[in-house]
Design a protein around this motif. Structure first.
Motif, PDB file in Angstrom:
ATOM      1  N   ASN A  36       0.353  -1.529   0.111  1.00 55.86           N
ATOM      2  CA  ASN A  36       0.492  -0.470  -0.543  1.00 55.86           C
ATOM      3  C   ASN A  36       0.704   1.518   0.175  1.00 55.86           C
ATOM      4  O   ASN A  36       0.430   2.444  -0.398  1.00 55.86           O
ATOM      5  N   SER A  37       1.567   1.050   0.695  1.00 56.49           N
ATOM      6  CA  SER A  37       3.108   1.859   0.030  1.00 56.49           C
ATOM      7  C   SER A  37       4.056   2.544  -1.271  1.00 56.49           C
ATOM      8  O   SER A  37       4.252   3.294  -1.782  1.00 56.49           O
ATOM      9  N   LYS A  38       4.569   0.519  -1.188  1.00 57.19           N
ATOM     10  CA  LYS A  38       5.280   0.585  -2.868  1.00 57.19           C
ATOM     11  C   LYS A  38       5.631  -0.645  -2.694  1.00 57.19           C
ATOM     12  O   LYS A  38       5.386  -1.415  -1.828  1.00 57.19           O
ATOM     13  N   GLY A  39       4.635  -1.029  -3.575  1.00 50.60           N
ATOM     14  CA  GLY A  39       5.020  -2.921  -4.428  1.00 50.60           C
ATOM     15  C   GLY A  39       6.323  -3.376  -4.546  1.00 50.60           C
ATOM     16  O   GLY A  39       7.291  -2.579  -4.389  1.00 50.60           O
ATOM     17  N   ALA A  40       6.595  -4.580  -3.977  1.00 52.22           N
ATOM     18  CA  ALA A  40       7.535  -5.087  -4.368  1.00 52.22           C
ATOM     19  C   ALA A  40       8.384  -4.847  -5.489  1.00 52.22           C
ATOM     20  O   ALA A  40       7.470  -5.320  -6.698  1.00 52.22           O
ATOM     21  N   LEU A  41       9.372  -4.712  -5.558  1.00 50.70           N
ATOM     22  CA  LEU A  41       9.970  -5.228  -7.292  1.00 50.70           C
ATOM     23  C   LEU A  41      10.607  -6.032  -7.308  1.00 50.70           C
ATOM     24  O   LEU A  41      10.944  -7.341  -6.733  1.00 50.70           O
ATOM     25  N   CYS A  42      10.269  -6.131  -8.778  1.00 42.76           N
ATOM     26  CA  CYS A  42      10.117  -8.105  -9.824  1.00 42.76           C
ATOM     27  C   CYS A  42      10.751  -7.761 -10.564  1.00 42.76           C
ATOM     28  O   CYS A  42      11.125  -6.747 -10.917  1.00 42.76           O
ATOM     29  N   GLN A  43      11.588  -8.418 -11.017  1.00 47.11           N
ATOM     30  CA  GLN A  43      12.194  -9.694 -11.648  1.00 47.11           C
ATOM     31  C   GLN A  43      11.859  -8.608 -13.227  1.00 47.11           C
ATOM     32  O   GLN A  43      12.905  -8.141 -14.047  1.00 47.11           O
ATOM     33  N   ALA A  44      10.634  -8.849 -14.120  1.00 45.26           N
ATOM     34  CA  ALA A  44      10.124  -8.285 -14.753  1.00 45.26           C
ATOM     35  C   ALA A  44      10.453  -7.060 -14.421  1.00 45.26           C
ATOM     36  O   ALA A  44      10.390  -5.718 -15.600  1.00 45.26           O
ATOM     37  N   VAL A  45      10.526  -5.815 -13.986  1.00 44.28           N
ATOM     38  CA  VAL A  45      10.815  -4.677 -13.337  1.00 44.28           C
ATOM     39  C   VAL A  45      11.721  -3.678 -14.189  1.00 44.28           C
ATOM     40  O   VAL A  45      12.274  -3.573 -14.889  1.00 44.28           O
ATOM     41  N   ILE A  46      12.850  -4.912 -13.446  1.00 45.02           N
ATOM     42  CA  ILE A  46      14.435  -5.033 -13.172  1.00 45.02           C
ATOM     43  C   ILE A  46      14.590  -4.736 -15.265  1.00 45.02           C
ATOM     44  O   ILE A  46      15.066  -4.051 -15.433  1.00 45.02           O
ATOM     45  N   GLN A  55      16.017  -1.584 -17.402  1.00 43.81           N
ATOM     46  CA  GLN A  55      17.362  -2.433 -17.879  1.00 43.81           C
ATOM     47  C   GLN A  55      16.972  -1.737 -19.039  1.00 43.81           C
ATOM     48  O   GLN A  55      18.269  -1.621 -19.849  1.00 43.81           O
ATOM     49  N   GLU A  56      15.773  -2.559 -19.620  1.00 39.35           N
ATOM     50  CA  GLU A  56      15.825  -1.879 -21.155  1.00 39.35           C
ATOM     51  C   GLU A  56      15.777  -0.307 -21.816  1.00 39.35           C
ATOM     52  O   GLU A  56      16.507  -0.506 -22.613  1.00 39.35           O
ATOM     53  N   TYR A  57      14.784   0.296 -20.842  1.00 41.55           N
ATOM     54  CA  TYR A  57      14.902   1.678 -20.848  1.00 41.55           C
ATOM     55  C   TYR A  57      16.646   2.116 -20.984  1.00 41.55           C
ATOM     56  O   TYR A  57      16.973   2.559 -21.831  1.00 41.55           O
ATOM     57  N   LEU A  58      17.374   1.796 -20.182  1.00 39.68           N
ATOM     58  CA  LEU A  58      19.071   2.424 -19.709  1.00 39.68           C
ATOM     59  C   LEU A  58      19.161   2.184 -21.425  1.00 39.68           C
ATOM     60  O   LEU A  58      20.045   2.676 -22.054  1.00 39.68           O
ATOM     61  N   GLU A  59      19.352   0.590 -21.868  1.00 46.63           N
ATOM     62  CA  GLU A  59      20.468   0.062 -23.105  1.00 46.63           C
ATOM     63  C   GLU A  59      19.879   0.950 -24.226  1.00 46.63           C
ATOM     64  O   GLU A  59      20.657   1.081 -25.064  1.00 46.63           O
ATOM     65  N   SER A  60      18.548   0.600 -24.656  1.00 48.16           N
ATOM     66  CA  SER A  60      18.046   2.385 -25.721  1.00 48.16           C
ATOM     67  C   SER A  60      18.521   3.767 -25.102  1.00 48.16           C
ATOM     68  O   SER A  60      18.922   3.999 -26.676  1.00 48.16           O
ATOM     69  N   ALA A  63       7.839  10.960 -17.833  1.00 46.10           N
ATOM     70  CA  ALA A  63       8.711   9.791 -16.669  1.00 46.10           C
ATOM     71  C   ALA A  63       8.826   8.821 -17.354  1.00 46.10           C
ATOM     72  O   ALA A  63       8.519   7.564 -17.296  1.00 46.10           O
ATOM     73  N   ILE A  64       9.665   9.044 -18.697  1.00 43.95           N
ATOM     74  CA  ILE A  64       9.990   7.566 -19.356  1.00 43.95           C
ATOM     75  C   ILE A  64      10.478   6.233 -18.086  1.00 43.95           C
ATOM     76  O   ILE A  64       9.665   5.184 -18.854  1.00 43.95           O
ATOM     77  N   PRO A  65      11.079   5.920 -18.171  1.00 48.70           N
ATOM     78  CA  PRO A  65      11.470   5.596 -16.784  1.00 48.70           C
ATOM     79  C   PRO A  65      10.696   4.288 -16.045  1.00 48.70           C
ATOM     80  O   PRO A  65      10.300   3.500 -16.271  1.00 48.70           O
ATOM     81  N   ALA A  66       9.733   6.052 -16.310  1.00 48.71           N
ATOM     82  CA  ALA A  66       8.413   5.234 -14.440  1.00 48.71           C
ATOM     83  C   ALA A  66       7.854   4.111 -15.776  1.00 48.71           C
ATOM     84  O   ALA A  66       6.985   3.389 -15.207  1.00 48.71           O
ATOM     85  N   ILE A  67       7.255   5.061 -17.219  1.00 50.76           N
ATOM     86  CA  ILE A  67       6.993   4.431 -18.032  1.00 50.76           C
ATOM     87  C   ILE A  67       6.932   2.781 -18.166  1.00 50.76           C
ATOM     88  O   ILE A  67       6.468   1.602 -17.974  1.00 50.76           O
ATOM     89  N   TYR A  68       8.259   2.617 -18.544  1.00 48.30           N
ATOM     90  CA  TYR A  68       8.720   1.094 -19.088  1.00 48.30           C
ATOM     91  C   TYR A  68       8.636   0.492 -17.409  1.00 48.30           C
ATOM     92  O   TYR A  68       8.089  -0.527 -17.921  1.00 48.30           O
ATOM     93  N   ASP A  69       8.607   0.890 -16.554  1.00 50.06           N
ATOM     94  CA  ASP A  69       8.281   0.456 -14.865  1.00 50.06           C
ATOM     95  C   ASP A  69       7.372  -0.583 -14.791  1.00 50.06           C
ATOM     96  O   ASP A  69       7.233  -1.410 -14.573  1.00 50.06           O
ATOM     97  N   SER A  70       6.476   1.047 -14.901  1.00 52.01           N
ATOM     98  CA  SER A  70       4.747   0.972 -15.051  1.00 52.01           C
ATOM     99  C   SER A  70       3.752  -0.314 -16.569  1.00 52.01           C
ATOM    100  O   SER A  70       3.633  -0.496 -15.491  1.00 52.01           O
ATOM    101  N   LEU A  71       4.351   0.071 -17.097  1.00 60.71           N
ATOM    102  CA  LEU A  71       3.924  -1.104 -18.136  1.00 60.71           C
ATOM    103  C   LEU A  71       3.768  -2.739 -17.904  1.00 60.71           C
ATOM    104  O   LEU A  71       3.499  -3.500 -17.844  1.00 60.71           O
ATOM    105  N   ALA A  72       5.177  -3.240 -17.549  1.00 65.81           N
ATOM    106  CA  ALA A  72       5.952  -4.367 -17.382  1.00 65.81           C
ATOM    107  C   ALA A  72       4.999  -4.928 -15.845  1.00 65.81           C
ATOM    108  O   ALA A  72       4.926  -5.868 -16.075  1.00 65.81           O
ATOM    109  N   GLY A  73       5.299  -3.725 -14.681  1.00 65.93           N
ATOM    110  CA  GLY A  73       4.216  -4.277 -13.813  1.00 65.93           C
ATOM    111  C   GLY A  73       2.667  -4.500 -13.870  1.00 65.93           C
ATOM    112  O   GLY A  73       2.471  -5.384 -13.053  1.00 65.93           O
TER     113      GLY A  73
END
Length: 395
Positions: free
Chosen positions: A37-47, A51-56, A280-290
Motif C-alpha cells: 500500500n506504500s510501494k509494491g515490491a520490485l520484481c524481476q520483470a520491472v528490473i 534495464q531495457e530503457y537504460l540500454e535504449s 517520466a519515461i523510465p517510470a513508464i517502462y517500469d509501470s507497463l512491466a508491472g
C-alpha cells in the motif's frame, strides 16, 4: 507444492503458483514485504524493463519514437485492465496534476458543490479545497459511529448544486472499501459525476469503470500495480470529453505533439488532452512491466488470494487479542488491514529491524497483501507483534 495455514475459522492453502510468483521478487530472500500500500515490491520483470530503457538510452541516444511507443502501450494496457477505451485514458505525473487538469475545465458558477469523503487521501482534498477560491463549495461525508462510510451517508450532501463526488475507493488509513456501484447510482441520480481515486486498490482486484458507473478515475502505478513513482493513469468517460477542455496542458496534450508550432493551442481530440509535458519515461517502462506482470496472473486470481489472506489475518488478530481498525465485513475491506498501536512509528521501526516491512497511518500499523504474500508471512508478523507488548494494543 502446497502449504496450509489456518485459524480457528479460516484455512488457507498456498499454491505452487503463489510460490512461483513470489520468487520473482528478490526482497523475499531477506525480508517479508507487507507494504504494497506504500510501494509494491520490485520484481524481476520491472528490473529487466528498466534495464531495457537504460540500454535504449545508451545505445540509441534519444530514441523518442521508441519511448513514446512505450507510453502508448501503457495507455492501452491500462485501458484494457479497467474496461475502458484507449482514447479515454491519459498518462499524467501524479493524481494531483491529473485532477487539476479536470478542475481547470470547470466553471464553478453552475453546480458549484464538490463532495468528498473523509477517507480521501489528503492531496486530493487539498486540490478541491483550493477550488473554493474559484467559486467551489466544499461538502464532506463523514464516517459513522462504526468508522465506516455507507452509501446512504452521501444522501445528506447530494442535490442539484453538486457538480462532482470525489471518493477514495479504499481508505489509505484503515483499508475501508466503499460500495462504488451504490455511490455511483446516488451520484448520477443527483446529476453529478463520480470521480474515484483508486490508488489503494488498483492491481489488487478487478474494476470495470463502465459497469461500476465511474465517470473519472485516477490511480498510480507505484503500489499494487508494481511500477515506479511518476506515473498516474487517468480515465475520463468518453461522453464527458466534449465539455472538458483543460487549461493545464503541455506538448503531450496536443493533437500532434510533434507539431512544434507556437501560434495556437490545438488540444488532443481524446483524453490525451489531459496530458502535460514530457512524461517520466523510465517510470513508464517500469509501470507497463508491472501491469503486465499482474495480468499474467489475472486480477480475479489476485483478488481471491488477497481476500483469503486478509480474512486469515483478521481471524488471527482476533485470536491473539490484537485490535484491527479495519472493517470486519469482507465486502468493506480492500487489500490492507490496519492494526492499533501505542506508537505506530516505533512499531514500524521495530518490525523493520526484524526484517518485516510495514507502514503506518492514523495510529495504526498497516499490513497490505499482494499475490506474493503467504500465510507464513502472517504467522511471522503475529509472532513478532506478540514480542512487542509496549508497542501493539491488545485486549
Amino acid at each position: 507444492m502446497k502449504a496450509t495455514a489456518s485459524s480457528s475459522t479460516t484455512s488457507v492453502n498456498t499454491s505452487a503458483e503463489v510460490f512461483a510468483f513470489r520468487k520473482q521478487f528478490p526482497i523475499f530472500e531477506n525480508k517479508i514485504h507487507l507494504a504494497s500500500n506504500s510501494k509494491g515490491a520490485l520484481c524481476q520483470a520491472v528490473i529487466l524493463a528498466h534495464q531495457e530503457y537504460l540500454e535504449s538510452w545508451k545505445r540509441d541516444g534519444a530514441p523518442w519514437h521508441t519511448w513514446v511507443g512505450r507510453h502508448e502501450s501503457l495507455r492501452a494496457s491500462f485501458a484494457e485492465m479497467i474496461g475502458a477505451k484507449l482514447h479515454e485514458v491519459a498518462v499524467c505525473p501524479s493524481v494531483s496534476v491529473a485532477l487539476y487538469s479536470i478542475a481547470s475545465c470547470l466553471d464553478w458558477r453552475e453546480r458549484p458543490a464538490v463532495v468528498f469523503d473523509d477517507f480521501s487521501f489528503p492531496s486530493v482534498t487539498y486540490l478541491w479545497h483550493a477550488q473554493a477560491s474559484r467559486g467551489a463549495e466544499i461538502r464532506r461525508v463523514h464516517p459513522d459511529g462504526n468508522g465506516e462510510i455507507p452509501p446512504e451517508a452521501f444522501d445528506a450532501v447530494l442535490d442539484e448544486r453538486v457538480r462532482l463526488v470525489s471518493v477514495a475507493h479504499v481508505c489509505y488509513k484503515n483499508g475501508h472499501r466503499l460500495d462504488l456501484p451504490a455511490i455511483a447510482r446516488k451520484t448520477h441520480n443527483a446529476g453529478a459525476w463520480l470521480v474515484v481515486d483508486d490508488y489503494q486498490s488498483s492491481g489488487s482486484r478487478p474494476l470495470n469503470v463502465r459497469q461500476t458507473g465511474i465517470d473519472i478515475l485516477t490511480t498510480g502505478t507505484v503500489k499494487f500495480m508494481l511500477g515506479s513513482a511518476g506515473v498516474t493513469l487517468l480515465y475520463v468517460r468518453e461522453e464527458l470529453l466534449p465539455e472538458l477542455h483543460p487549461t493545464l496542458t503541455g506538448w503531450f496534450g496536443q493533437k500532434n505533439p510533434e507539431d512544434f508550432q507556437i501560434d495556437r493551442h490545438i488540444e488532443a481530440p481524446d483524453a490525451a488532452r489531459f496530458q502535460n509535458g514530457t512524461p517520466a519515461i523510465p517510470a513508464i517502462y517500469d509501470s507497463l512491466a508491472g501491469i503486465e506482470q499482474i495480468k499474467s496472473v489475472g486480477l480475479n486470481t489476485i483478488a481471491s488470494w488477497i481476500d483469503q489472506l486478509t480474512a486469515l489475518l483478521m481471524d488471527r488478530l482476533q485470536e491473539e487479542g490484537f485490535v484491527p481498525a479495519t472493517p470486519k465485513d469482507p465486502g468493506k475491506r480492500g487489500p490492507q488491514v490496519a492494526i492499533r498501536s501505542y506508537d505506530m512509528d516505533a512499531a514500524v521501526a521495530e518490525l523493520a529491524r526484524r526484517n518485516i516491512c510495514v507502514t503506518s497511518r492514523d495510529g495504526n500499523i498497516r499490513i497490505a497483501f499482494h499475490y506474493y504474500n503467504t500465510p507464513d508471512d502472517i504467522e511471522v508478523l503475529i509472532e513478532n507483534m506478540k514480542q512487542m507488548p509496549k508497542l501493539m494494543v491488545r485486549r
